[in-house]
Each structure stands twice: as C-alpha cells, then as structure tokens.
Design a protein around this motif. Structure first.
Motif, mmCIF file in Angstrom:
data_model
loop_
_atom_site.group_PDB
_atom_site.id
_atom_site.type_symbol
_atom_site.label_atom_id
_atom_site.label_comp_id
_atom_site.label_asym_id
_atom_site.label_seq_id
_atom_site.Cartn_x
_atom_site.Cartn_y
_atom_site.Cartn_z
ATOM 1 N N PHE A 69 -2.238 -1.521 -5.457
ATOM 2 C CA PHE A 69 -2.124 -1.037 -4.088
ATOM 3 C C PHE A 69 -2.308 -2.170 -3.083
ATOM 4 C CE2 PHE A 69 -2.366 2.706 -1.150
ATOM 5 C CZ PHE A 69 -1.340 3.416 -1.741
ATOM 6 N N GLY A 70 -1.593 -3.241 -3.345
ATOM 7 C CA GLY A 70 -1.579 -4.400 -2.474
ATOM 8 C C GLY A 70 -0.269 -5.145 -2.667
ATOM 9 N N PRO A 71 -0.052 -6.235 -1.925
ATOM 10 C CA PRO A 71 1.229 -6.957 -1.981
ATOM 11 C C PRO A 71 1.317 -7.891 -3.180
ATOM 12 C CG PRO A 71 -0.229 -8.017 -0.406
ATOM 13 C CD PRO A 71 -0.977 -6.819 -0.931
ATOM 14 N N VAL A 72 1.253 -7.310 -4.370
ATOM 15 C CA VAL A 72 1.191 -8.078 -5.610
ATOM 16 C C VAL A 72 2.194 -7.499 -6.599
ATOM 17 C CG1 VAL A 72 -0.264 -8.887 -7.503
ATOM 18 C CG2 VAL A 72 -1.271 -8.499 -5.229
ATOM 19 N N VAL A 73 3.132 -8.334 -7.070
ATOM 20 C CA VAL A 73 4.119 -7.882 -8.037
ATOM 21 C C VAL A 73 3.968 -8.669 -9.330
ATOM 22 C CG1 VAL A 73 5.925 -9.461 -7.189
ATOM 23 C CG2 VAL A 73 6.561 -7.379 -8.428
ATOM 24 N N CYS A 74 4.064 -7.970 -10.457
ATOM 25 C CA CYS A 74 4.054 -8.600 -11.773
ATOM 26 C C CYS A 74 5.498 -8.696 -12.253
ATOM 27 C CB CYS A 74 3.221 -7.777 -12.753
ATOM 28 S SG CYS A 74 1.475 -7.687 -12.324
ATOM 29 N N GLN B 299 0.839 -1.194 0.000
ATOM 30 C CA GLN B 299 0.000 0.000 0.000
ATOM 31 C C GLN B 299 0.883 1.257 0.000
ATOM 32 O OE1 GLN B 299 -3.963 -1.602 2.351
ATOM 33 N NE2 GLN B 299 -2.172 -1.156 3.566
ATOM 34 N N CYS B 300 1.728 1.329 -1.012
ATOM 35 C CA CYS B 300 2.633 2.469 -1.216
ATOM 36 C C CYS B 300 2.462 2.945 -2.652
ATOM 37 C CB CYS B 300 4.091 2.076 -1.004
ATOM 38 S SG CYS B 300 4.499 1.434 0.618
ATOM 39 N N CYS B 301 2.365 4.241 -2.838
ATOM 40 C CA CYS B 301 2.242 4.755 -4.205
ATOM 41 C C CYS B 301 3.495 4.476 -5.021
ATOM 42 C CB CYS B 301 1.933 6.246 -4.173
ATOM 43 S SG CYS B 301 3.024 7.192 -3.097
ATOM 44 N N THR B 302 4.626 4.260 -4.352
ATOM 45 C CA THR B 302 5.885 3.986 -5.044
ATOM 46 C C THR B 302 6.199 2.498 -5.149
ATOM 47 O OG1 THR B 302 7.059 4.211 -2.946
ATOM 48 C CG2 THR B 302 6.928 6.182 -4.356
ATOM 49 N N ALA B 303 5.303 1.637 -4.738
ATOM 50 C CA ALA B 303 5.582 0.198 -4.701
ATOM 51 C C ALA B 303 6.138 -0.297 -6.034
ATOM 52 C CB ALA B 303 4.309 -0.573 -4.363
ATOM 53 N N GLY B 304 7.166 -1.133 -5.961
ATOM 54 C CA GLY B 304 7.780 -1.687 -7.170
ATOM 55 C C GLY B 304 6.950 -2.817 -7.731
ATOM 56 N N SER B 305 5.822 -2.476 -8.319
ATOM 57 C CA SER B 305 4.817 -3.476 -8.688
ATOM 58 C C SER B 305 5.037 -4.072 -10.069
ATOM 59 C CB SER B 305 3.414 -2.854 -8.616
ATOM 60 O OG SER B 305 3.359 -1.669 -9.387
ATOM 61 N N ARG B 306 5.939 -3.483 -10.874
ATOM 62 C CA ARG B 306 6.327 -4.083 -12.163
ATOM 63 C C ARG B 306 7.809 -4.404 -12.071
ATOM 64 N NH1 ARG B 306 5.842 -0.558 -16.790
ATOM 65 N NH2 ARG B 306 6.235 1.152 -15.330
ATOM 66 N N LEU B 307 8.119 -5.678 -11.976
ATOM 67 C CA LEU B 307 9.489 -6.119 -11.779
ATOM 68 C C LEU B 307 10.035 -6.685 -13.089
ATOM 69 C CD1 LEU B 307 11.855 -6.679 -9.837
ATOM 70 C CD2 LEU B 307 10.765 -8.869 -9.291
ATOM 71 N N PHE B 308 10.904 -5.914 -13.752
ATOM 72 C CA PHE B 308 11.526 -6.334 -14.994
ATOM 73 C C PHE B 308 12.853 -7.020 -14.664
ATOM 74 C CE2 PHE B 308 8.796 -2.788 -16.096
ATOM 75 C CZ PHE B 308 8.178 -3.198 -17.277
ATOM 76 N N VAL B 309 12.980 -8.284 -15.026
ATOM 77 C CA VAL B 309 14.170 -9.060 -14.676
ATOM 78 C C VAL B 309 14.771 -9.650 -15.947
ATOM 79 C CG1 VAL B 309 15.101 -10.930 -13.272
ATOM 80 C CG2 VAL B 309 13.108 -9.639 -12.456
ATOM 81 N N HIS B 310 16.067 -9.445 -16.131
ATOM 82 C CA HIS B 310 16.739 -9.995 -17.312
ATOM 83 C C HIS B 310 16.653 -11.520 -17.304
ATOM 84 C CE1 HIS B 310 19.860 -10.792 -20.298
ATOM 85 N NE2 HIS B 310 19.692 -9.525 -20.695
#
Length: 498
Positions: free
Chosen positions: A402-407, A301-312
């Motif tokens: 805005f939850g504990p979810v990362v793509c 619940q952070c506006c800056t949350a790293g919710s799109r994780l681009f990984v090589h």
C-alpha cells in the motif's frame, strides 16, 4: 511546505470549514460526542495538526443507529416515491459538483493526494456515481414468477431496501469511498450510519453538511467520527441490518466476526496484490506509463495497485528503463502544490509500514532500481520505488504494501496456464491487467485470472456502471453497477392462491 503556506493555498471557504468545530451528524443535527473528547487531524505533508474532530464512541453509535431506524421505518424517507428519492440522490451529485473545488482542497490537505488527482478523478467520479445511482431508484424491480404447483397462482418477487446500514470507509479515497457507499444505499431506500477513517474525516463531515443542504430528511445519513471504537460498535450493533466495509483484509475478518451476532448482511472490499502482466508484443509506449500509473497513482495507496509487475524477458530491460524514467519524472511534494505528482503517504504509521517493507525487500535480496527510501525529513513522503530480483517467498511480493512500490518479476513462459498460475499465486483476487497487442491472448488470459476486475492495456480503470469487487480474500460482493443496488436490497417472494 509549512502549515501557514499550506493554508495560503486554500480558498477562504475551505479555511473557514477547517477552522470551525467538527461535531457528529446524528438525526439531522450536529452534536457533540457523548464523551466530550476530540482527536487531532494531521496534514501528512507536514505532520502538523490542522483540525480537531469529535471522537465518537459506542453511545454515539447507539444514537445514530436509533435515528437511522426511525428515519427508515417512520420518517418521511420511508414514504418517498422512488422518483423523489432518485431526484434527491441526483441533486446531491449536483451539490457536490458545485462545491468540488473546496472538496478537492480538503482531500488534498487531509489525505495528501495531489490536488490535480482530486480534481480530475475523485470529484468527477463521485458526482457521476451519485447521478448514476439516483437513476436506479425507479428501476429496482422484482419479477412475475410462473408456479408449477397445482392450482391457480399469482406469484412475484419484490426488491426492498435492506434497512439500516453501517458503512465504514478507508482513508485512501475518503470522499469517493463515502459516495461509493452512500449512493447505492440511498438509491435503494436504506438509511445510513457512516464511519469515516480517523486519519481523513474532514471531507466526510463536509459531505454531511452538503447532504443536509440537499434536503435529505433527518436521520437518513448519520456520520460518527472516531477511531476503531465506533467502527467496532457499528459492525456489532444488533439493530444494524447490513455493514459495508472497505479496508484491509485483516480488519475485514474482524468485521465478519462482529457481524455474526445478529447475522447482519456483510459486503467487503478488501486488499489486493494485483498482477500486471506484460507480453513481449506489448506496445511499450502504452505499457510503460500505464504500469507506472498503475502503481504510483495515489502514491500506491490503491487496493488495485499493480504491485506485481510480470514482464516477459524479451522486453524486461526496456520496460525497467522506461519505468525508472517515469518514476524519476514524478515530482514529489505537498498535495496542494499543483505540480505535485507524488504526495505524502497518509500517516506516520503508513510511512513506517512502507519503509519497513523496503528494508525487508533489501534484506531478502531484492535489488532497488530506483527510489527505495523516504523522501525528505518532514511529512510522510516515500520515493516511487522499483524492486527487481524479487522471488515469490519475499514479503514484498506476498503482502500488500500500500505504497509506491512495485516488484518487477521477469518471466520467459508463453503458456497461458502457467502465466495465470503466477498471477493467481496470491491470497488476493481484486484486479489484474494484461498488456498485449493480441486481443485473443488477452481475453483467454482474462478468463484464467481469478480477479474481480481484469483490464487490458490499462490499469486502475473504473466506471460507474462496472461492478467492482474481489475474489478470494479481496472481499465479498460488488460495488457500482446494478450489483451495488443488489447489495442494499432484500428479495421477497409473494405467492397468492387464486
């Protein structure tokens, strides 16, 4: 944990505060709302009511704005020297620090966040921000300006407080967001009407008591609790000179429309869909826990949350294994439990929003690596979740959850322009992080990312001296640093023909 056991974890002073009547702070006095109505405050760990709070409306906003106007134009606040104003703001930081434990308890109970985070992050940061901004009170300067027109001139500029400020804050960091707003406004000499989020009003009300205890004159800070009604009235009020809002982009657009009536100044800190970009040379012992913290801190619940994780692609599988391990190690439970690392979401509405996104992700073909569902049957808990096989058109990738979810998104490109294009492929532009050992690559990419904050080998980093805000639909203006003072001042030019 039921309500009784929750209260068993609270100090007597916090329990006493919760139990007493909660009114509106207007003109230095605690008053009943004009409607006589109240609304319940719920513990998100249980869904049970813990308090009731005054439900303000447009009439109460009128009274609060009038009190703020008197304090700004005719009250003792307008006559204080900058050093006196700065000392008061600094003193509020000291008072906040003296009451930090009870405030941490309030934040944890009201918002659901782990009390260890409230103690380690919210309270220390808030205290330091008040002291930092208090120091600016004596350093708000204009400048002498050379004039090219014929004749002899003495010309200069002055920075003056903008006036009466309406401030509307969110529920994810209730106390800290209140301090983010009031500290620079007070340092600049403004007066304030503060409207807390209806989900989390308790720490703002306790802050109001501490503001009076610190010795601020009546009307300098007024606090009106309630739902969207007082917030809308504040944004549209013709005698408010500026409105500052932190919250969703959708509501931010409504704030802009409401402010158009008298063209009041507007600053906005809005949503985000921040990319975290992991290069193949990244130190995974740093990147894995860093990316986990970037999305799971404060339950995402952070506006800056790293919710799109681009990984090589060279490190994608190792990154996913490590991230899943980090997620499963996080203890889920009530925020007041000192062992908890993932508390509840703030409300049933937020729970339904996040679980709705999870359902949408599965329907559109995303793969759940870990988590992916509600935790338990009581309270508003969601498991920390990692989604892979996500594509740009998916709702979970495009919209702020805005939850504990990362793509997690696999990439194989080494061209910085193309990597930046992927990171920038969002309507938001609040923050981004870059994970690499090559500092040259990091700085080159930082220039290409359209985000107000770019972090290298860290995510969710803030400091009181760093300006914070967003590009694109993440908002207008910058908070913290001297830029925050600029938000609350007007520049006046004075020219004298000698």
């Amino acid at each position: 944990m039921d309500l009784a056991s929750a209260h068993g974890r609270l100090s007597p002073v916090t329990s006493d505060f919760i139990a007493r009547p909660h009114r509106l702070l207007i003109d230095g006095k605690w008053v009943e709302p004009s409607s006589g109505k109240r609304f319940p405050v719920l513990d998100p760990a249980t869904g049970q009511q813990i308090a009731s709070v005054a439900e303000g409306n447009a009439t109460d906003i009128d009274l609060a704005v009038a009190a703020a106007r008197r304090a700004f134009e005719a009250g003792p606040w307008s006559r204080l020297k900058p050093t006196e104003r700065g000392k008061l703001v600094w003193k509020l930081g000291d008072v906040l620090e003296a009451h930090s434990e009870e405030l941490a308890e309030l934040e944890s109970l009201d918002n659901g966040k782990p009390i260890t985070d409230a103690r380690a992050v919210d309270l220390p940061f808030g205290c330091e921000l008040l002291r930092y901004m208090g120091g600016w009170s004596t350093k708000i300067c204009g400048q002498q300006i050379p004039i090219s027109a014929p004749g002899e001139w003495h010309a200069y500029s002055i920075r003056e407080p903008v006036g009466v400020v309406g401030q509307i804050i969110p529920w994810n960091f209730p106390l800290l967001m209140a301090v983010w707003k009031i500290a620079p406004a007070l340092a600049a000499g403004c007066t304030i009407v503060l409207k807390p989020a209806e989900q989390t009003p308790l720490s703002a009300l306790r802050l109001g008591e501490l503001i009076l205890e610190a010795g601020f004159p009546p009307g300098v800070v007024n606090i009106v609790t309630g739902d969207h009604v007082p917030g809308a009235a504040l944004a549209a009020h013709p005698d408010v000179d500026k409105v500052a809002f932190t919250g969703s982009t959708e509501v931010g657009k409504l704030i802009v429309q409401a402010a158009a009536g008298n063209l009041k100044k507007v600053s906005l800190e809005l949503g985000g869909k921040s990319p975290a970009i992991v290069f193949p040379d990244a130190d995974l012992s740093v990147a894995i826990p860093g990316a986990a913290n970037g999305i799971f801190f404060n339950m995402g619940q952070c506006c800056t949350a790293g919710s799109r994780l681009f990984v090589h692609e060279k490190v994608f599988d190792r990154m996913m294994t490590g991230l899943a391990d980090e997620a499963t190690k996080l203890k889920i439970g009530p925020g007041l439990d000192p062992e908890t690392r993932i508390g509840p979401l703030v409300s049933e509405e937020q729970l339904n929003r996040v679980t709705g996104f999870l359902a949408s992700g599965r329907e559109q073909g995303a793969e759940v690596v870990t988590g992916g569902k509600r935790h338990g049957n009581a309270g508003y808990f969601v498991e920390p979740t990692i989604l892979t096989r996500t594509t740009p058109e998916m709702k979970v990738v495009r919209e702020e959850i805005f939850g504990p979810v990362v793509c997690a998104i696999r990439y194989g490109d080494d061209d910085l322009d193309r990597i930046a294009k992927q990171g920038n492929a969002t309507e938001y532009g609040l923050a981004a992080s870059i994970w690499t050992r090559d500092i040259g690559v990091a700085h080159k990419l930082a220039r290409k990312l359209r985000a107000g904050s770019v972090w290298i080998n860290v995510h969710n980093f803030n400091d009181v001296a760093l300006p914070f805000g967003g590009y694109k639909q993440s908002g207008w203006g910058r908070e913290m640093g001297y830029e925050a003072i600029e938000l609350y001042t007007e520049t006046k030019a004075v020219a004298a023909l000698l």
